[in-house]
Every structure is written in structure tokens, then in C-alpha cells.
Design a protein around this motif. Sequence first.
Motif, PDB file in Angstrom:
ATOM      1  N   ASN A 169       0.856  -1.173   0.000  1.00  0.00           N
ATOM      2  CA  ASN A 169       0.000   0.000   0.000  1.00  0.00           C
ATOM      3  C   ASN A 169       0.898   1.230   0.000  1.00  0.00           C
ATOM      4  OD1 ASN A 169       0.899   0.062   2.624  1.00  0.00           O
ATOM      5  ND2 ASN A 169      -1.051   0.743   3.455  1.00  0.00           N
ATOM      6  N   GLU A 208       1.896   3.438   2.061  1.00  0.00           N
ATOM      7  CA  GLU A 208       2.922   3.681   3.081  1.00  0.00           C
ATOM      8  C   GLU A 208       3.696   2.422   3.431  1.00  0.00           C
ATOM      9  OE1 GLU A 208       0.654   5.324   6.227  1.00  0.00           O
ATOM     10  OE2 GLU A 208       0.830   7.330   5.405  1.00  0.00           O
ATOM     11  N   THR A 230       2.768  -0.175   4.749  1.00  0.00           N
ATOM     12  CA  THR A 230       2.411  -0.807   6.007  1.00  0.00           C
ATOM     13  C   THR A 230       1.646  -2.100   5.786  1.00  0.00           C
ATOM     14  OG1 THR A 230       0.460   0.583   6.043  1.00  0.00           O
ATOM     15  CG2 THR A 230       2.336   1.305   7.322  1.00  0.00           C
ATOM     16  N   LEU A 231       1.196  -2.280   4.570  1.00  0.00           N
ATOM     17  CA  LEU A 231       0.445  -3.477   4.236  1.00  0.00           C
ATOM     18  C   LEU A 231       0.994  -4.072   2.956  1.00  0.00           C
ATOM     19  CD1 LEU A 231      -3.313  -2.487   4.565  1.00  0.00           C
ATOM     20  CD2 LEU A 231      -2.105  -4.059   6.003  1.00  0.00           C
ATOM     21  N   LEU A 264      -0.619  -6.358  -0.052  1.00  0.00           N
ATOM     22  CA  LEU A 264      -1.821  -6.987  -0.570  1.00  0.00           C
ATOM     23  C   LEU A 264      -1.396  -8.021  -1.585  1.00  0.00           C
ATOM     24  CD1 LEU A 264      -2.732  -3.786   0.016  1.00  0.00           C
ATOM     25  CD2 LEU A 264      -4.883  -4.874  -0.526  1.00  0.00           C
ATOM     26  N   CYS A 314      -4.577  -9.078   3.008  1.00  0.00           N
ATOM     27  CA  CYS A 314      -3.964  -7.805   3.385  1.00  0.00           C
ATOM     28  C   CYS A 314      -3.106  -8.086   4.606  1.00  0.00           C
ATOM     29  CB  CYS A 314      -5.017  -6.772   3.720  1.00  0.00           C
ATOM     30  SG  CYS A 314      -6.264  -6.581   2.468  1.00  0.00           S
ATOM     31  N   ARG A 316       1.351 -10.967  13.452  1.00  0.00           N
ATOM     32  CA  ARG A 316       0.192 -11.837  13.305  1.00  0.00           C
ATOM     33  C   ARG A 316       0.341 -12.679  12.054  1.00  0.00           C
ATOM     34  NH1 ARG A 316      -5.634  -9.691  13.785  1.00  0.00           N
ATOM     35  NH2 ARG A 316      -5.094  -8.855  11.757  1.00  0.00           N
ATOM     36  N   VAL A 329      -4.743  -9.044   7.931  1.00  0.00           N
ATOM     37  CA  VAL A 329      -5.613  -8.044   8.531  1.00  0.00           C
ATOM     38  C   VAL A 329      -7.036  -8.239   8.035  1.00  0.00           C
ATOM     39  CG1 VAL A 329      -6.083  -5.587   8.628  1.00  0.00           C
ATOM     40  CG2 VAL A 329      -3.742  -6.395   8.752  1.00  0.00           C
ATOM     41  N   GLN A 330      -7.154  -8.454   6.770  1.00  0.00           N
ATOM     42  CA  GLN A 330      -8.456  -8.759   6.211  1.00  0.00           C
ATOM     43  C   GLN A 330      -8.237  -9.594   4.960  1.00  0.00           C
ATOM     44  OE1 GLN A 330     -10.962  -5.410   5.341  1.00  0.00           O
ATOM     45  NE2 GLN A 330     -12.716  -6.683   4.846  1.00  0.00           N
ATOM     46  N   VAL A 346      -3.081  -1.079  -5.983  1.00  0.00           N
ATOM     47  CA  VAL A 346      -3.479  -0.338  -4.805  1.00  0.00           C
ATOM     48  C   VAL A 346      -3.276   1.135  -5.049  1.00  0.00           C
ATOM     49  CG1 VAL A 346      -3.074  -0.024  -2.351  1.00  0.00           C
ATOM     50  CG2 VAL A 346      -2.752  -2.249  -3.352  1.00  0.00           C
ATOM     51  N   SER A 347      -4.275   1.908  -4.755  1.00  0.00           N
ATOM     52  CA  SER A 347      -4.072   3.349  -4.741  1.00  0.00           C
ATOM     53  C   SER A 347      -4.189   3.798  -3.290  1.00  0.00           C
ATOM     54  CB  SER A 347      -5.113   4.038  -5.618  1.00  0.00           C
ATOM     55  OG  SER A 347      -6.345   4.079  -4.948  1.00  0.00           O
ATOM     56  N   ASP A 348      -4.309   5.104  -3.087  1.00  0.00           N
ATOM     57  CA  ASP A 348      -4.291   5.550  -1.698  1.00  0.00           C
ATOM     58  C   ASP A 348      -5.498   5.068  -0.910  1.00  0.00           C
ATOM     59  OD1 ASP A 348      -5.962   7.038  -3.170  1.00  0.00           O
ATOM     60  OD2 ASP A 348      -5.533   8.934  -2.165  1.00  0.00           O
ATOM     61  N   HIS A 349      -6.606   4.844  -1.567  1.00  0.00           N
ATOM     62  CA  HIS A 349      -7.771   4.389  -0.802  1.00  0.00           C
ATOM     63  C   HIS A 349      -8.542   3.305  -1.531  1.00  0.00           C
ATOM     64  CE1 HIS A 349      -9.500   7.286  -3.574  1.00  0.00           C
ATOM     65  NE2 HIS A 349     -10.668   6.736  -3.370  1.00  0.00           N
ATOM     66  N   GLU A 350      -7.935   2.716  -2.530  1.00  0.00           N
ATOM     67  CA  GLU A 350      -8.664   1.711  -3.287  1.00  0.00           C
ATOM     68  C   GLU A 350      -7.796   0.480  -3.492  1.00  0.00           C
ATOM     69  OE1 GLU A 350     -10.943   4.323  -6.588  1.00  0.00           O
ATOM     70  OE2 GLU A 350      -8.787   4.483  -6.376  1.00  0.00           O
ATOM     71  N   VAL A 351      -8.479  -0.600  -3.658  1.00  0.00           N
ATOM     72  CA  VAL A 351      -7.803  -1.825  -4.056  1.00  0.00           C
ATOM     73  C   VAL A 351      -8.492  -2.310  -5.316  1.00  0.00           C
ATOM     74  CG1 VAL A 351      -7.254  -4.177  -3.425  1.00  0.00           C
ATOM     75  CG2 VAL A 351      -7.276  -2.413  -1.689  1.00  0.00           C
TER      76      VAL A 351
END
Lengths: 315, 931
Positions: free
Chosen positions: A118, A120, A122-123, A125, A135, A142, A146-147, A161-166
Motif C-alpha cells: 500500500n 505507506e 504498512t500493508l 496486498l 492484506c 500476526r 488483517v483482512q 493499490v491506490s491511496d484508498h482503493e484496491v
Amino acid sequence: MAFPEPKPRGPELPRKLLKTLDCGQGAVRAVRFNVDGNYCLTCGSDKTLKLWNPLRGTLLRTYSGHGYEVLDAAGSFDNSNLCSGGGDKAVVLWDVASGLVVRKFRGHAGKVNTVQFNEEATLILSGSIDSSIGCWGCHSWRPEPVQTLNEARDGISSVKVSDHEVLAGSVDGRVRRYDLRKGQLFSDYVGSPITCTCFSRDGQCTLVPSLDSTLRLLDKDTGELPGEYTGHQNKQYKLDCCLSERDTHVVSCSEDGKVFFWNLVEGSLALALPMGVGVVQSLAFHPTEPCLLTAMGGRIQCWREEAYEAEGGAG
Amino acid sequence: MAALDSDSEEDLVSYGTGLEPLEEGERPKKPIPLQDQTVRDEKGRYKRFHGAFSGGFSAGYFNTVGSKEGWTPSTFISSRQNRADKSVLGPEDFMDEEDLSEFGIAPKAIVTTDDFASKTKDRIREKARQLAAATAPIPGATLLDDLITPAKLSVGFELLRKMGWKEGQGVGPRVKRRPRRQKPDPGVKIYGCALPPGSSEGSEEEDDDYLPDNVTFAPKDVTPVDFTPKDNVHGLAYKGLDPHQALFGTSGEHLNLFSGGSEGTSNLLGDIGLNKGRKLGISGQAFGVGALEEEDDDIYATETLSKYDTVLKDEEPGDGLYGWTAPKQYKSQKESEKDLRYIGKILDGFSLASKSLSSKKIYPPPELPKDYRPVHYFRPVVTATSENSHLLQVLSESAGKAAQDPGTHSRHQLNACKRAELLGETPVQSSATSVLEFLSQKDRERIKELKQATDLKAAQLKARSLAQNASSSRLQPSSPDLGHCSWRMALGAGTATTRASNFKPFAKDPEKQKRYEEFLVHVKKGQKDALEHCLDPSMTEWERGREREEFARAAQLYVSSHSTLSSRFTHAKEEDDSDQVEVPRDQENDVNDKQSAVKMKMFGKLTRDTFEWHPDKLLCKRFNVPDPYPDSTLVGLPRVKRDKYSVFNFLTLPETSSSPTTQASSDKVPQHRGPDKSRKPSRWDTSKQEKKEDSISEFLSLARSKVGPPKQESSPIVNKEEEHVLEPLSNKMVNKDVDSPTEGEGSRPSMDLFKAIFASSSDEKSSSSEDEQGDSEDDQEGTEEATFRSSQEIDLGETSSLAHASEPVHPEPTPFPIQKMEIDEREEFGPRLPPVFCPNARQKLEIPQKGKHKKNKEKHKNKKEHRRKKEKKKKHKKHKHKSKQKNKKSEKSSSSESTDSSDSQSDEEGTTDLSPQELLRRLKCLPLRRQ
């Protein structure tokens, strides 16, 4: 959005072969630029991932730790980490400098076709043929994701991945766009198995190639079809496509050993760049410059525009 | 590798200044040899490294004078015109700068003056500080304190001094006699003889026996007792090398050097600090003399016996250790001798106290009771109910408190509820004593049911085992009596009958159960011959005996099992056999109209489905996006509960009445073809179904009209039937792989299989892919058909085979030309991901062909598997996508090819006699033949 200017476009296309690298890692499954386009990653079928300077042709580092061929890789925004996924069903997070495996996520039930950080880093995908997108949190221990996005009915071939989309393309013939901000899932039916997906750089459109030898440009908001690009051959293999650095052209691999360039707006074929005999498996376009990397067999090739002069005599 | 170097520069960090790049054709300079390297001072003069001190007599120019021209007095002034005033020249005027520098003979740097040079240091404090420094976590942390010493003495010092106290002495009344033992350390040299008579020990030393009466001595100074715990592994009192001792030594040195006056006393006092001060640097018996040490007399310390006590006795008072051992002598002496004969002088304005201070009163610690045990044990908490009130009372009494009026409860005896009551909070749902009360009515009912069921099961089990035991032991004469009295006892307790009606140990045999219940009723009434009454008269004696025993056992057992078992087991958190299954609420609706829309290139509304989708909270956080549904706990697509075995969960049939502009959000009847727990319906369903649209949809509509309302609403009997019907089916599906080997093994595959494998053609591919479709589908098919036929009571053990038989599409690899045309585009839906290209890295050229072939082969393999029911079928059957995965895996090329082929070999080896070589050979010639 930088739609093509009327000025001559020809010279802008990377049609000059700058360099051919024999990667020496079996078949190159995917070639990817890093975030600023200075380096590239090649995913080999010999379980290794290699980091190159494509312009100079130097191998910087080899990352080994996968248990099967590596199918996709991506670099983080700060170039500190890499992620990769492969036939061993694992998603691996690498440290660039040390070449060590930072994390290995083993949650998928099948090959991991595609991985992506993603924004940053942090994930991670990852899309797998087990028809789920995992994700994975990069910083947590863990073992479970995450999901898991398991709305697809068939294998995931591509995740972007964009800033708010997958954006996920699946073999079930649908492109699904998960909008985290709206909390909605948009599913566009294309019909034919989707091999790759691509956001346009302006974030308005998605490019969706499918196995009916067609690339479709879909409007992100409405799902309408502003453009369709045909002429290449893509009936069997998972081939890459992308948009050129300023969204002027659509670039796609083809099974007949060429790379096709279409004008994005007009939809006309601008160039069919012959690569050789065989399938062009993967390609990557430089984020800012007209520079194209193609992978065919065990080699990658670096293409620049005609006017390009290699800096210095290096390489 | 120059390129590599220059490139790797970019990501390397370099330190220092690099060498200047060489000019073209320039030779690299030779490094200057060591002996030719020179050091110059700031004026450009050579510096010499010889001489007494730094610089030594390099005062002049090349060891001669200060300038090249020779020595010229720079300040020469002719005395003829103006008389040179006699300037006083100090030694500095003839010194070099080096001498004035920090390490020269006359440093100009700031040094501590005498005032600060710790002549007047409080030595006790210093000692304490030394101790602290030695034991401090950071050694030398007190160094700063040593450097910055206050110049002034404290008032107390001044006062004490005025009273005649001297440094090194203890404070207190003077003592008459010095104890003999306390000689000064023989290692300490004693200088000077003009010691103050009062404090002298020297005189005493000279003659041990002679003790003038009128001479009193000051008490010895007290060394603060070091209470630091021993936390090392050294021997007692041993201290390891401490480099900081040297530093303290220097301060001591100062003292010695510049304070000649105090030297004597300090020596006489013979304390350790000064001893150390005398010897610079590390000292210790095991170490020789360091270069910096001035004295070397004490290297090999001589141990004298006089240092040790030879007699066991109480320590003398005032030996400086009273802080430690607090000898009674001393105390008593102090108490008795009220006249504090201080050293004579009493300060002006002061007088001796006429009455002593009242001593501090010391309170003894409370005495522990005799039976005190330093362990706390917790009394069992008993909630007050009617039954155990007695117990509660006993407990509270034993705890030492009588049962109290609730009103008089102290603060600590309140529980949360009472506190809340006092505080006026709204009470939490009555006083819920059980979790059950928080559950909804429905849940409670369900739990009840479950409980009943489990009770029943457990009881049945136990009853059976008991019965067996009994039957094995029933030949013993005493056993029936035993059984009798035991059940009577049990029943007599009266608990058994309370819930006996719920307990049906013989539910399987309704007759027996009836008899059992009757028996219970009789027992309840207190009839002794209850058992005889209710037994079936038509039974044989043996049967009766057996049943009697069983009943007795069951009745007895129920009492115990009910309480004990239920207390030991908890119910499963998830019900594993509920009839409900979660299904996504919204489904991507049918693709038929979409397909046509795609064909017409009418993308947009027609091809788009929009769903509500809930991202995980953490996902939102990681994406730096606000949670779109902040108060929903849902993740993913909203789900609804549906009947697990509803046909609509499995069917992917088109809604015949579907309008072309449907959206998932529209309120059309949803298609229940969403992902199920066990398998995900795939596009295969749709394509397949499209293929045979007329037949199946017809069938389905027929079925629907038959069933009427959707299955969920159908009567429970139907559901149950379905369930029963489906279970064996699914069992069978699972079992299939178990019995498949027996089916598949042994016989060599027929020739058409190999034909199918090796004679590749495009139409065959299509047919094979189709076949595969059928394959991956047939479990579903089976399901569908099973459900349809369930009403017709078809033996379902054979459904799958039936499905095969009734399915005209798959069985044969022979292509259906028409269908091929139809599925031509469908074929691209292939089960595989588009293959990963570049089959062979080593033989890069015939990549695509090989890949294709591989794929074909794979498909055929699948087909073959499907037909032969190889063990691989397991995966295939269980999970559609697994099979797909397999396919994909097999599509891997090059490196994986070898494994694949071996894979297939092994497959075939199980059934055929083909040698691997043969197979390999065939595989290799594939591309050629194909072309």
C-alpha cells in the motif's frame, strides 16, 4: 491529466533497445520498476528475486528465500523493503539492503499471483489463485491477514493499490474495486478472464486486459468503457499491460512476441515493437520517463525513446 | 567491474576524503617514508620529540637560538636616548611557549589554588564519598564533587574546632586509655615528633605499659559503616581492581604535598584513605610498584600478627565500630557517665546541659498471636441462597465475623452491585447471577435444547456401559439387590424425578422408553415393585431381568450424571450442525444479461454491481482512511443467514424473469449462488448453465413450480428429507476419494485416454476444457440433481454416477462441434490462470508451444483423473478451486516442468505400465507432432 498533445508522439515511445540483460534465473516471470524507476526487480522461476540497475545492467542483489518460482514483486515507497509472492504460496517481505527475509506470510492456499504494497508500505496486498486477496500487516507478527477479500469467484490475477482503493482483477471475469473511503465494492463484469489491471495515473480509469485479446479502459466511477484496444494476441497467458508514463499510450504484451502501443484516446495502434520469438511475459513502464522494460524468456530488455543518449559510457 | 563500482557508489556510504583523482598520465606519488615525515609547530618550525619534557630544550632555532640570524634580544633599547627602565624579567620571559602550555613546566592553564586544594576537607565525608564511589553504579561519579570542593568549612566544623576537636579525632568524651590493639598501622611511616600531646599516640606506642593517668585520649574517629549489600562474587571484603582509586590517590597526594602540618596526624590516624593517598595508582599486595608510584616500600607487605586479634573478647568501646555492633558496654557507659567530659573548652554562651535529653522512646513491635500463620488462605465465596444459608453462616462465623446486618456492611464488604446502588447508578439487568440471563430468549431456548441433547447422549452412553457391566456381573447373586437398593436410594433422594421427563435414555426404542417412564412414575409414587409392574409381560425372563437392571441403572445414573456431567462440560461455542449458513446478502447477479451487455459493449450500469463492503478497521487505519462504517463490527460483505441446504445456495440459475437492468442492490430475488462454506460456485456454473440453458432452467422452473415457495419456506419435513438426502451425498463425495484408488487402480487406461492426451488439437482442447468444466462441476451437479430428485426418492448413493450418465456433455472427449462453437469464447474462461509464460528458461525458444501443450496435457490429465478417479481427485472433488490450483500449478513451465512430468508419470505409473522414459519421449516429441 496529460492527454496526448497533438505534437508528434512517435519519438516519445521507447523503441530503441538500450540493453538486454540475461538474468540467469530461469524464466523471468515478472519485471517491475521500483518506485522511482532507477532500479528494477526480476522475478525468476529459479526461486530468486533480483534487483538490477536496468540502465547500467548491473545486478545489485539477489534475494533468495522463496520455495518456488517468484511470480510477482513490488518495492516499497521508500525503497527499504520489497515484497514478493510466488508459487510456494508465501508472501515474503524483504529487507532491501541486507537481502534478508523480514516476514513470510503463509496464509494463501494457492500460488500468489500478485503482490503490492500500500502507499505507506504498512500493508502487503497479495492476490492468489485461491481467489482471495490477503492484506498482510508488514509490522505485525500476526500470521493471519488483517483482512481477506474473498469476494472473487476465481483466482486473482492482479491487484493494484491506490491511496484508498484496491483494484483486483480476477479470472472470473470481473474487476473488483474496493473503495475503502466509501466502504463500497464495485464489481465490473468484463466476461473474459482478466489478466492484469492498471490504474491510470490520473486515477480516473482502470485498464483491464482480458483473455479475449482485448484491453478495455473502464471509467472508474461509472464502469463505462471509454476505450478498447485490440490487435495484440492474448488468449492464454497472463500478460502484463500498463500505461505509458504520461497516460498517453496503452502498452501491452502479446503472445506473438511483440509489445503493442496504442494511443489511449484514439485507440489506434501506435506501434508494435517486435521483441523476438516467444511470448512477452511481463513489462513495466518507467514512472516518469519513456522507458520500458520487457521480459521474455530468461532475458529482460530495456527500451528508451530514440532521442535517448545513455549517460556516460557506463555499462 | 568499473561500472559496478561506480554504481555501487550510489548506495554506499563513504568516510573520509577520497584521494584526488590522478591527472592523465600522472604517476601516483610515492608515499613519504616514515622517517622523512616531519611535524612542525604553528610557526613552521620543526618540532622535536626529544628532550626532557615536551619540547625539552628545543627552545632555540635548531637547538641554537630563537631565529635564523641567531639570538637577538628583540626588546633592545638603546640606553642612550631613553633610558631603558628596568623591566623586571620573570622566568616566563625566558621560557618557550611550549613550557607555558598545558603540559609544560609552567602551565598557564587554570589550576586549583591552595584554597581549593582540599586541605580543609571533611575527611569523614570524603571517606563516605570514596565508599560511595567504589560502590556506585557509575564509578567515579563523585569525581566532580572531589574537584569542586567547598573552600569553607561548615559551621559545625568551626564550632567543633573551637571546642578543641581536631581533624581525625572522634567526637565524644575523651577516654582515659587507648586500647592497646589499636596501634597505628606499622606500614605507615611516622614523621615528625612534635605531636600535640593530647592526641598523640606515638607516646603510647613507645611504651605500651606506661600509661599516665592524667592523659586522656580523644575517641577514635568513626568510619562510617558501609551498609552496601554484597552483590559480587568476590571474597568477603575483597575489592577488585578499581582504577578510580588512583584518582582518589591524587587528591590524597595533594593533601600530603601541600599540607605538611596535617601530615603527622593523618598518618597517625592511620586510616585507609590516606594510606591509599600515599601510594599513587593501583595498590594492592599482589601488584608491584607502578611507574607513577613514588614509594616502593610497601610492595611486599609484611603481615604482622599484631594486626589480628588473638583473643576472643568483646570489642573495646569507642573503637569506631559502635555503629555496627553497638556493644552494651558502650551504651551502659554512656548512660552511667553523665558528665560528659568534653575536651575542656566549652564555647562562650554555652553551658553543659543540666539534665539530659529524654531518650527517644522506642515502641516494641506488636506481638504476634501464637497461632499466627504467615500465609493467607481465601475462604470460599458462598452466595447467599436459601439452601446454603447455613453453610454461609458457618463460614462467616469461622471467619470471625458474625453474620451482619447488610446495612452495617463496611465499605470493604460492599460488592459492585451494592456500590452501584449507593452511588445511584442504574442497576445492571437485575442481579444477573448467570450468564444465561444475558442471553436472548431464543438463545436460551436453543441452549436448553442442546443441553438436553447432550445430557441424553451422555446418559445413554453411560447407561449402555453400565448395562454391559451389569450384564457381565449379573450372575453374581448380590448384584440385583445392589441395583435395587441403589436406585431406590437414588430415587429416594428425590432429585431424580425432577427432570426425569426430560431424560430419555431409551429414546430409540419408544416402547422401552414408555416403559421406563411408567417405571419412573411408579417409583415416584413409592411403589416398591414398580419395576415389576411396568415390565412387558410378554418378554422372556432374561429380557426382563436385563431391562430391570437397565432401568435401575438409568434412574440411578441420571441423578448423578445430570449434576456431575453438566457441571463438567461446556457447550460448544459454535454450533456445528445448525441448519443455517451465512451467505452474502448481496450477490453479484446473473451474468447472462451482463454477457450480452459486454457483447454490445454497453459497459456501465449493466455490467456494474455495487455492494456495501466493510473494510476492517485496521485496514482503514493502515490506509490512512477514515472508517466508512465506524460503528459496524461487520467485515467484508454483509451476510445473511440462509438455510444451509436450501437449493438456492447451490443453484446458480438465472432468474428467468430478470430484467436487463438489474443490479444487486435491486430488490429482485437474490441468486443464492454465493460462496458456500464448502465450495465456491464458479463461473463454471454459469457457463455450464448457459450452455444447457434450456434443459436445466426448464428443469429448474419445473422444480420450482413443484416445490412452490422457495425451499426455505418449505415444510421442515421436506427440509429434513433434503438434509438426509444430502448428507449421504456429501459423504459420498468425500468418500469418493477414499474408494477411488480401488476403482482406478489395477486396470490400464484405455487407449482413447492416451489419444486424448497425446493427440492434441484445438477442438479437442475445447472439448477437454469443457469436459473439465463438467468435471469441476459435477459435484455441484450431483447436488443439484440430488436435490431435485430428492422428492422422487431416488437412491442417492448413485447420484454422482447418475449425474455422469445423465450428463451428455462430459463423458467423451469426442468434440461436439456445435457446442464447441458455442463455448469458443467460453473456453477462455479456462480453469487456469493464463499460464505463466516462458515455459522453459533453458530452451527459451519453443516457449509458447510447450506451454500450450503442457496445458493440454494438464487438462487431459484432469480429465483422465476425473474418469479414472485417481487419488488426485481428492483435491479436485473437495474443492473446485483446488483443482484449479492444481491446473495452474501444472501450467508452470520450465523448472516446474520436470516435476510436472514426473508428476504425471507417477500418476500414470499407478495405473499403467508405461515407463517414464517412454512417457518422456512422447512428451518431447509433442510439439513436433503438433506442428
